[in-house]
Design a protein around this motif. Structure first.
Motif, short mmCIF file in Angstrom:
data_model
loop_
_atom_site.label_atom_id
_atom_site.label_comp_id
_atom_site.label_asym_id
_atom_site.label_seq_id
_atom_site.Cartn_x
_atom_site.Cartn_y
_atom_site.Cartn_z
N GLN A 382 12.03 5.78 6.59
CA GLN A 382 11.05 5.64 7.67
C GLN A 382 9.92 6.66 7.54
O GLN A 382 8.76 6.34 7.77
N LEU A 383 10.25 7.89 7.14
CA LEU A 383 9.22 8.89 6.91
C LEU A 383 8.24 8.43 5.83
O LEU A 383 7.02 8.54 5.97
N ILE A 384 8.81 7.92 4.73
CA ILE A 384 7.97 7.47 3.62
C ILE A 384 7.03 6.36 4.06
O ILE A 384 5.80 6.45 3.91
N LEU A 385 7.60 5.29 4.61
CA LEU A 385 6.80 4.10 4.94
C LEU A 385 5.85 4.35 6.11
O LEU A 385 4.72 3.85 6.12
N THR A 386 6.28 5.11 7.10
CA THR A 386 5.42 5.37 8.26
C THR A 386 4.17 6.13 7.85
O THR A 386 3.05 5.77 8.24
N HIS A 387 4.35 7.19 7.05
CA HIS A 387 3.17 7.96 6.63
C HIS A 387 2.24 7.12 5.77
O HIS A 387 1.01 7.19 5.93
N LEU A 388 2.80 6.32 4.87
CA LEU A 388 1.95 5.52 3.99
C LEU A 388 1.21 4.45 4.77
O LEU A 388 0.02 4.21 4.55
N LEU A 389 1.90 3.76 5.67
CA LEU A 389 1.25 2.71 6.46
C LEU A 389 0.23 3.29 7.44
O LEU A 389 -0.86 2.73 7.62
N CYS A 390 0.56 4.41 8.06
CA CYS A 390 -0.39 5.05 8.99
C CYS A 390 -1.64 5.50 8.26
O CYS A 390 -2.76 5.37 8.77
N ASN A 391 -1.46 6.06 7.05
CA ASN A 391 -2.63 6.46 6.26
C ASN A 391 -3.48 5.24 5.89
O ASN A 391 -4.71 5.28 5.92
N ALA A 392 -2.80 4.15 5.50
CA ALA A 392 -3.53 2.94 5.13
C ALA A 392 -4.37 2.42 6.30
O ALA A 392 -5.51 1.97 6.12
N ILE A 393 -3.80 2.52 7.50
CA ILE A 393 -4.52 2.07 8.69
C ILE A 393 -5.65 3.05 9.04
O ILE A 393 -6.80 2.65 9.30
N LYS A 394 -5.34 4.35 9.00
CA LYS A 394 -6.31 5.37 9.41
C LYS A 394 -7.56 5.35 8.54
O LYS A 394 -8.69 5.48 9.05
N TYR A 395 -7.36 5.20 7.23
CA TYR A 395 -8.50 5.32 6.31
C TYR A 395 -9.12 3.97 5.93
O TYR A 395 -9.89 3.90 4.98
N SER A 396 -8.77 2.90 6.68
CA SER A 396 -9.38 1.59 6.45
C SER A 396 -10.56 1.40 7.39
O SER A 396 -10.58 1.92 8.51
N MET A 397 -11.55 0.65 6.92
CA MET A 397 -12.67 0.32 7.80
C MET A 397 -12.18 -0.65 8.88
O MET A 397 -11.11 -1.24 8.77
N PHE A 415 8.18 -0.55 -3.02
CA PHE A 415 7.36 -0.72 -1.84
C PHE A 415 5.91 -0.55 -2.27
O PHE A 415 5.51 0.53 -2.73
N SER A 416 5.11 -1.60 -2.13
CA SER A 416 3.70 -1.57 -2.53
C SER A 416 2.83 -1.69 -1.29
O SER A 416 2.94 -2.66 -0.52
N ILE A 417 1.96 -0.70 -1.07
CA ILE A 417 1.09 -0.68 0.12
C ILE A 417 -0.35 -0.55 -0.35
O ILE A 417 -0.71 0.45 -0.99
N ARG A 418 -1.16 -1.55 -0.04
CA ARG A 418 -2.57 -1.56 -0.46
C ARG A 418 -3.45 -1.66 0.78
O ARG A 418 -3.18 -2.44 1.69
N ASP A 419 -4.53 -0.86 0.78
CA ASP A 419 -5.50 -0.96 1.88
C ASP A 419 -6.88 -1.23 1.31
O ASP A 419 -7.08 -1.21 0.10
N GLU A 420 -7.84 -1.49 2.20
CA GLU A 420 -9.22 -1.76 1.82
C GLU A 420 -10.12 -0.68 2.39
O GLU A 420 -11.24 -0.93 2.83
N GLY A 421 -9.63 0.55 2.38
CA GLY A 421 -10.30 1.64 3.06
C GLY A 421 -11.28 2.44 2.21
O GLY A 421 -11.82 1.94 1.23
N ILE A 422 -11.43 3.72 2.58
CA ILE A 422 -12.48 4.57 1.98
C ILE A 422 -12.12 5.03 0.57
O ILE A 422 -12.97 5.50 -0.17
N GLY A 423 -10.85 4.89 0.18
CA GLY A 423 -10.44 5.30 -1.16
C GLY A 423 -10.36 6.81 -1.31
O GLY A 423 -10.66 7.57 -0.38
N ILE A 424 -9.98 7.22 -2.51
CA ILE A 424 -9.80 8.65 -2.79
C ILE A 424 -10.66 9.02 -3.99
O ILE A 424 -10.55 8.40 -5.05
N PRO A 425 -11.54 10.02 -3.86
CA PRO A 425 -12.36 10.44 -5.00
C PRO A 425 -11.48 10.86 -6.18
O PRO A 425 -10.40 11.42 -6.00
#
Length: 497
Positions: A382-397, A415-425
């Motif tokens: 739950q720690l792994i998936l919650t942080h990854l999903l929350c980050n995906a939501i937070k940093y998405s437009m 577990f594959s989590i992809r977002d359409e957000g700001i990305g990472i330099p």
């Protein structure tokens, strides 16, 4: 050496007349007190040397029991440091010169001796002997020195190399370096630098000290410290030290210092972030509480409920932050427990998504492969998936989708989590899992920089791997792979977990 303020002389002479004449010359010298012991044979002289101490030997080369250079050889065997003045006839002068080359300090020709010449020869012989002993001691010290010492001629060719110098460069025998050029140990760039620095310093001060990178006989490079002194004849003395260990220590100290500075920076950054993260929900709680205190009796139940929800949300946010900090602390102290239990992963993921998805950021879930119960620690997962999903939501437009794919394989689950957000330099990607580090493009988005560090530690606790692929303004893909067989084996072996 002076004994009782008298100079002890051993005179080896089989001619009584010559012996008496020599003693008479010594008695005429008023400045020094002499004590002369006279013997006629070499064997008697050797006995005296075993029994008594003398300062100088006066010896004829033609004795009843010894003749020529053999006399000098035997005297040196018994008294190697004692100065010897040879007494010889005119016809044996060539032998006397050879005796001097083999260790005697001087020679006197009988018939040409007077008081001044005898006293002068004795004193010079004693002084030269002392100098030779000092030079011998210095030579022994140089040869035994742990520092590399070499003497070079005007063309920078080796004319003397001690064992330590040869050993530093990896040679078993110092003679292998003789007549070779000093420059063979340096590449062209080092040669050019050393030539310029050393030439100028020797002209100005006759001395140069500095560091260089040299090459051993096996081409291995090493850091060295050099001290070069100009000799009167134009040659040089070079003292060499291998400072590789010192350089490694200095580098380690610099790295430790840099790490300490970085830790201090991260701590300062963490304190700033935590203060901000706590201040925001506390402000929300304070405002909601003050509003309810003043206006709750005037507002509708729906409006009051909004303020209550703000309070609840603030408390939950602070609780999550405190939990993250506790997880980080336990991970750093290796206190994180791993308790795998059978899980229905599809159901687990769907229930987690239901608590996180929003209308602005829908989470699209997909399961691939044969769904089955798998042993994993639900708290860690739950720690792994919650942080990854929350980050995906937070940093998405706004309106950006989050794709969550669960993939079953025979020996692992992914577990594959992809977002359409700001990305990472790109320059930030190798620092993602450093605690308290945040990407350079996050702007004013809230966060402490410990989420991915927690994820990394949890994945490693499960003996899994995590991979990140990202492009700025195009989104991020994070793939976590956990081994199934391993956790099942752990569970089977320790059912109490």
């Amino acid at each position: 050496m002076m004994k009782n303020d008298s100079l002890q002389i051993l005179l080896i002479e089989d001619s009584l007349e010559d012996a008496d004449l020599l003693q008479e010359f010594l008695e005429n010298a008023d400045q020094t007190s002499w004590k002369v012991t006279v013997v006629e044979k070499l064997t008697l002289a050797l006995e005296q040397l075993h029994r008594h101490s003398f300062d100088v030997i006066l010896s004829d080369l033609s004795l009843p029991d010894s003749h020529g250079l053999e006399t000098i050889t035997q005297l040196h065997t018994v008294a190697p440091t004692l100065p010897i003045v040879v007494l010889t006839s005119l016809r044996d002068e060539a032998i006397a010169l050879e005796a001097v080359r083999q260790g005697a300090q001087d020679y006197l020709v009988k018939g040409q001796i007077n008081t001044h010449a005898l006293i002068r020869a004795i004193r010079h012989a004693i002084e030269r002997s002392r100098m030779q002993q000092v030079m011998h001691q210095q030579s022994v010290a140089i040869a035994a020195s742990s520092e590399g010492i070499a003497i070079l001629d005007t063309q920078w060719n080796y004319v003397y190399v001690n064992e330590a110098y040869a050993k530093i460069y990896g040679y078993k025998d110092s003679s292998l370096l003789l007549q070779t050029n000093w420059k063979i140990h340096y590449d062209p760039i080092q040669q050019a630098r050393l030539n310029a620095e050393i030439e100028q310093s020797l002209q100005q001060r006759r001395f140069w000290r500095g560091e260089a990178v040299g090459h051993k006989c096996n081409s291995q490079s090493f850091d060295q410290e050099l001290s070069i002194t100009l000799l009167p004849d134009g040659g040089t003395v070079c003292i060499l030290r291998d400072i590789s260990d010192r350089k490694r220590t200095e580098a380690a100290m610099q790295e430790a210092l840099q790490q300490a500075r970085e830790l201090h920076r991260l701590k300062s950054q963490f304190i700033t972030m935590v203060s901000h993260e706590f201040r925001t929900p506390l402000s929300v709680i304070l405002v909601a509480t003050e509003s309810l205190k003043r206006y709750a009796h005037q507002w509708t139940p729906e409006k009051n409920q909004i303020r209550y929800n703000h309070i609840i949300g603030g408390v939950q946010r602070m609780t999550e932050l405190l939990n993250d900090m506790l997880v980080m602390n336990r991970s750093g102290e290796h206190q994180t427990k791993f308790n795998p239990v059978p899980l229905n992963l599809e159901k687990f993921c769907q229930e987690l998504i239901a608590t996180l998805t929003t209308s602005e950021h829908p989470i699209i879930f997909e399961s691939q492969g044969n769904n089955r119960q798998i042993c994993l620690d639900p708290t860690v997962l739950q720690l792994i998936l919650t942080h990854l999903l929350c980050n995906a939501i937070k940093y998405s437009m706004d309106g950006g989708r989050v794709m969550f794919v669960l993939i079953f394989a025979p020996e692992q689950v992914t577990f594959s989590i992809r977002d359409e957000g700001i990305g990472i330099p790109l320059e930030d990607q190798d620092k993602l899992f450093i605690p308290f580090y945040r990407g350079s493009n996050v702007g004013n988005l809230a966060g402490t920089g410990i989420g991915l560090a927690i994820v990394k530690q949890c994945v490693e606790r499960c003996q899994g791997v995590i991979n990140v692929t990202s492009q700025v303004n195009q989104g991020t893909l994070i793939i976590v792979t956990l081994p199934i067989a391993l956790v099942e084996q752990i569970h089977d072996q320790d059912p109490g977990n």
